[in-house]
Scaffold this active site. Structure first.
Site, PDB file in Angstrom:
ATOM      1  N   HIS A   1      20.018  64.395  26.119  1.00 18.68           N
ATOM      2  CA  HIS A   1      19.115  65.081  26.685  1.00 18.68           C
ATOM      3  C   HIS A   1      19.946  66.470  25.899  1.00 18.68           C
ATOM      4  O   HIS A   1      19.157  68.137  25.254  1.00 18.68           O
ATOM      5  CB  HIS A   1      18.532  65.624  27.859  1.00 18.68           C
TER       6      HIS A   1
ATOM      7  N   ASP B   1      20.801  58.929  28.977  1.00 20.65           N
ATOM      8  CA  ASP B   1      21.171  59.857  28.806  1.00 20.65           C
ATOM      9  C   ASP B   1      22.731  59.997  27.618  1.00 20.65           C
ATOM     10  O   ASP B   1      23.414  61.311  28.010  1.00 20.65           O
ATOM     11  CB  ASP B   1      21.283  60.635  29.994  1.00 20.65           C
TER      12      ASP B   1
ATOM     13  N   GLY C   1      25.321  73.878  31.044  1.00 14.79           N
ATOM     14  CA  GLY C   1      26.412  73.877  29.825  1.00 14.79           C
ATOM     15  C   GLY C   1      26.928  72.878  29.647  1.00 14.79           C
ATOM     16  O   GLY C   1      27.753  72.330  28.903  1.00 14.79           O
ATOM     17  N   ASN C   2      27.448  72.451  31.094  1.00 12.47           N
ATOM     18  CA  ASN C   2      29.015  71.063  31.373  1.00 12.47           C
ATOM     19  C   ASN C   2      27.837  70.129  30.889  1.00 12.47           C
ATOM     20  O   ASN C   2      28.523  69.195  31.242  1.00 12.47           O
ATOM     21  CB  ASN C   2      28.991  71.174  33.020  1.00 12.47           C
ATOM     22  N   SER C   3      26.639  69.761  30.794  1.00 15.85           N
ATOM     23  CA  SER C   3      25.625  68.755  30.248  1.00 15.85           C
ATOM     24  C   SER C   3      26.580  68.231  28.936  1.00 15.85           C
ATOM     25  O   SER C   3      26.442  68.594  27.389  1.00 15.85           O
ATOM     26  CB  SER C   3      25.006  68.700  29.717  1.00 15.85           C
TER      27      SER C   3
ATOM     28  N   GLY D   1      18.631  38.725  35.369  1.00 17.15           N
ATOM     29  CA  GLY D   1      17.768  37.782  35.093  1.00 17.15           C
ATOM     30  C   GLY D   1      16.938  37.632  36.897  1.00 17.15           C
ATOM     31  O   GLY D   1      17.227  37.081  37.766  1.00 17.15           O
TER      32      GLY D   1
END
Length: 472
Positions: free
Chosen positions: A126, A156, A230-232, A288
Site C-alpha cells: 500500500h 501487503d 509513515g511507519n508502514s 488442502g
C-alpha cells in the site's frame, strides 16, 4: 543529724522498692526491632541486556539497552516516497479539456527495509500502490530511483530495487517463530516524515488475524511499540538487530498510535520476497483443508476433549491432506513441533512454506494422537483485473457437484463493484468461448488479448444454468 540520716535511708529504700516493683510487674515488654533486609532484585539477561547500577546495594536500577540494535539497523531503514503526475489547469479552458501543466507531486510516503547489500528493499504494497515514480532516501540523505520488482497484494508486501554505487547496510532476517510474547522489540521508520525514528515496546501477541486483512489467511505480530502513519513498511527488530517483522497496520479510531500495531512476521516476508525475486510472484503452498476453531458442536460430533486447535471441516480431493490420510473431524494440535491453537497459527506457519515442502502435522483423532507428514501443494490463482475477480482451480468434488468436468472457480472479488454480486464459488467454464480447464488456461487466454478487446465469460450460476457475460 542521726534522725535525718535515718529518714534519708528510709526514702532511698522506699524508692528502690517502688522502682523494682514497677519493673517487675507493671512495665510492658520492650518491642524488638529486627534489622530490615533489602528485597532481592532479579536481573534477566534475555531478551534484552540490562545494566545494574553500583550506586546502591539495596536498590538496583534496571534499564534496557537498545543502542547496539538501533545502531546496527537504523541505516538499513529507508524513506520511500511515491510520486504521481498531476495536471494543473491554468484556466477554465484547460479545466474543461482536462489539460494543463504536468506536475510531479508526492502522493504518499512510507518506510522500507534494505535486506541485501546490493539494494533489494521490502516495504508494504500500500506504500507504493499506484505510483508512477518511486524515490528511496537512505539515512545519509542519498536518494535513488526505485524499481518495483514485484508485489503481493494479499500479504501487503512489495519488493523494490535500487542501484547504489557501494554496498549498502542491510538487516538480516530473524526467526519470527522464535519471537516470544513480552520480548522487547524496536520499530524503525519514518512517521510523519520524521526520518530514522526508533521506538521501543514489547510483543503483545502473536498470530493475530484481522478482518480487514482477510481473516484466517494472515497472521500478524502485535506490538505496543509506537507506530504511526509513515511507519508502514518499516522494520520491527529484536534486540539482536534481526528483522522479525514488517510494520503494516495500526488499530486506531484517530489514525494515529493508540497502543496496538501489527507487523507481517519475518518468516512470511522472507518467503514472499524470495519467491518474487526468483519466480516473479508468490508460490503459495496449501495443505488442502478447510477448518475452524474448536466449538461445542465439533466436540460433540468428533469426540474432541481439547479446547484449542483447528478442527478439519473438509479435505479437498487430490490435495496433500487427502494423500496423507487426514480426515474430517481430525483436530490439528501442532505443526513441526509448534503448537496450533487457532486457525491463524496454522495459516501463518503454512504461509512461510513453499510448494512440495513436507510438514509434520500433529493430530488428535478420537482421542488418539499421531504425527502425519503432509506434502504441501501449490495454490494456483490468477487475477482477471479487467473483470475484477480472482480465479483458482476447483477441486474434483466441486466440479462433480455441478456435473462439470472442467472450469475454474471465482475465489474472490477484487473490486467493490464485483463484491456486490457474491460471485465467490461460481465456476467459469469458458473465456472467449474457449474451454478453460485450469488457471494456466485462463492466464494464457487473458495475456494473449489486446487490452482494448472485450472479454466474454461463460459461467454456471447458483441454479446450475449456463450464462454468458461480456466485459468491455
Amino acid at each position: 543529724m542521726k534522725r535525718f540520716l535515718n529518714l534519708l535511708g528510709i526514702a532511698i529504700l522506699s524508692g528502690s522498692l517502688t522502682l523494682g516493683a514497677y519493673k517487675l510487674f507493671l512495665e510492658p515488654e520492650p518491642v524488638k526491632i529486627a534489622e530490615e533486609k533489602p528485597i532481592p532484585q532479579y536481573v534477566s539477561t534475555t531478551p534484552a541486556t540490562y545494566t545494574v547500577s553500583n550506586s546502591s546495594k539495596s536498590t538496583a536500577n534496571l534499564s534496557a539497552d537498545f543502542t547496539t540494535a538501533a545502531e546496527k539497523t537504523v541505516n538499513a531503514v529507508v524513506h520511500v516516497k511515491q510520486y504521481g503526475i498531476q495536471r494543473t489547469p491554468r484556466n477554465l479552458m484547460d479545466f474543461l479539456r482536462n489539460d494543463g501543466v504536468q506536475q510531479k507531486r508526492i502522493r504518499g510516503a512510507g518506510s522500507g527495509v534494505i535486506f541485501t547489500e546490493d539494494g533489494y528493499i521490502v516495504t508494504n504494497n500500500h506504500v507504493i500502490d499506484g505510483a508512477t515514480e518511486l524515490e528511496v532516501t537512505l539515512n545519509n540523505n542519498k536518494s535513488y530511483k526505485a524499481e518495483v520488482i514485484g508485489t503481493s497484494r494479499q500479504a501487503d508486501i512489495a519488493v523494490l530495487k535500487i542501484e547504489a554505487d557501494a554496498k549498502l547496510s542491510y538487516i538480516p532476517f530473524g526467526d519470527s517463530n522464535s519471537a516470544k510474547i513480552g520480548e522487547w522489540v524496536l520499530a524503525i521508520g519514518n512517521p510523519f516524515n520524521l526520518t530514522s525514528t526508533v521506538t521501543a515496546g514489547i510483543i503483545s501477541a502473536k498470530s493475530r488475524d484481522l478482518d480487514e486483512f482477510d481473516a484466517n489467511t494472515q497472521s500478524f505480530i502485535q506490538t505496543d511499540a509506537a507506530i504511526n502513519p509513515g511507519n508502514s513498511g518499516g522494520a520491527l527488530i529484536n534486540t539482536k538487530g534481526e528483522l522479525i517483522g514488517i510494520n503494516t497496520a495500526i488499530t486506531s479510531q484517530t489514525g494515529s498510535y493508540v497502543g496496538y500495531a501489527f507487523a507481517v512476521p519475518s518468516n512470511n516476508v522472507r518467503k514472499i520476497v524470495n519467491d518474487i525475486i526468483e519466480y516473479g510472484d508468490v508460490q503459495k503452498a496449501i495443505i488442502g483443508i478447510s477448518g475452524h476453531a474448536v466449538n461445542p458442536r465439533a466436540k460433540e460430533n468428533y469426540d474432541i476433549t481439547e479446547s484449542q486447535g483447528v478442527v478439519i471441516a473438509q479435505v479437498e480431493s487430490g490435495s496433500g491432506a487427502e494423500e496423507a490420510g487426514l480426515k474430517e473431524g481430525d483436530l490439528i494440535k501442532g505443526i513441526d513441533g509448534l503448537p496450533i491453537k487457532k486457525f491463524a497459527d496454522l495459516s501463518g506457519y503454512v504461509n512461510s512454506k513453499s510448494p512440495n515442502d513436507i510438514i509434520n502435522i500433529t493430530i488428535s483423532r478420537h482421542g488418539n494422537e499421531s504425527i502425519i507428514p503432509v506434502k504441501l501443494k501449490k495454490y494456483e490463482s490468477y487475477q482477471i483485473k479487467d473483470i475484477g475477480v480472482e480465479v483458482v482451480n476447483p477441486s474434483k468434488d466441486e466440479l462433480k457437484r455441478q456435473n462439470l468436468d472442467h472450469g475454474v472457480k471465482i475465489n474472490r472479488a477484487l473490486t467493490k463493484r464485483m463484491t456486490r454480486y457474491n460471485l465467490e464459488g461460481i465456476i467459469i467454464t469458458e473465456i472467449d468461448r474457449v474451454k478453460v480447464k485450469s488457471v494456466a488456461d485462463v492466464k494464457k487466454i487473458i495475456e494473449s488479448k489486446h487490452p482494448d478487446e472485450d472479454i466474454s465469460v461463460t459461467l454456471i450460476d447458483g441454479n446450475g444454468e449456463k450464462r454468458e457475460f461480456v466485459f468491455q
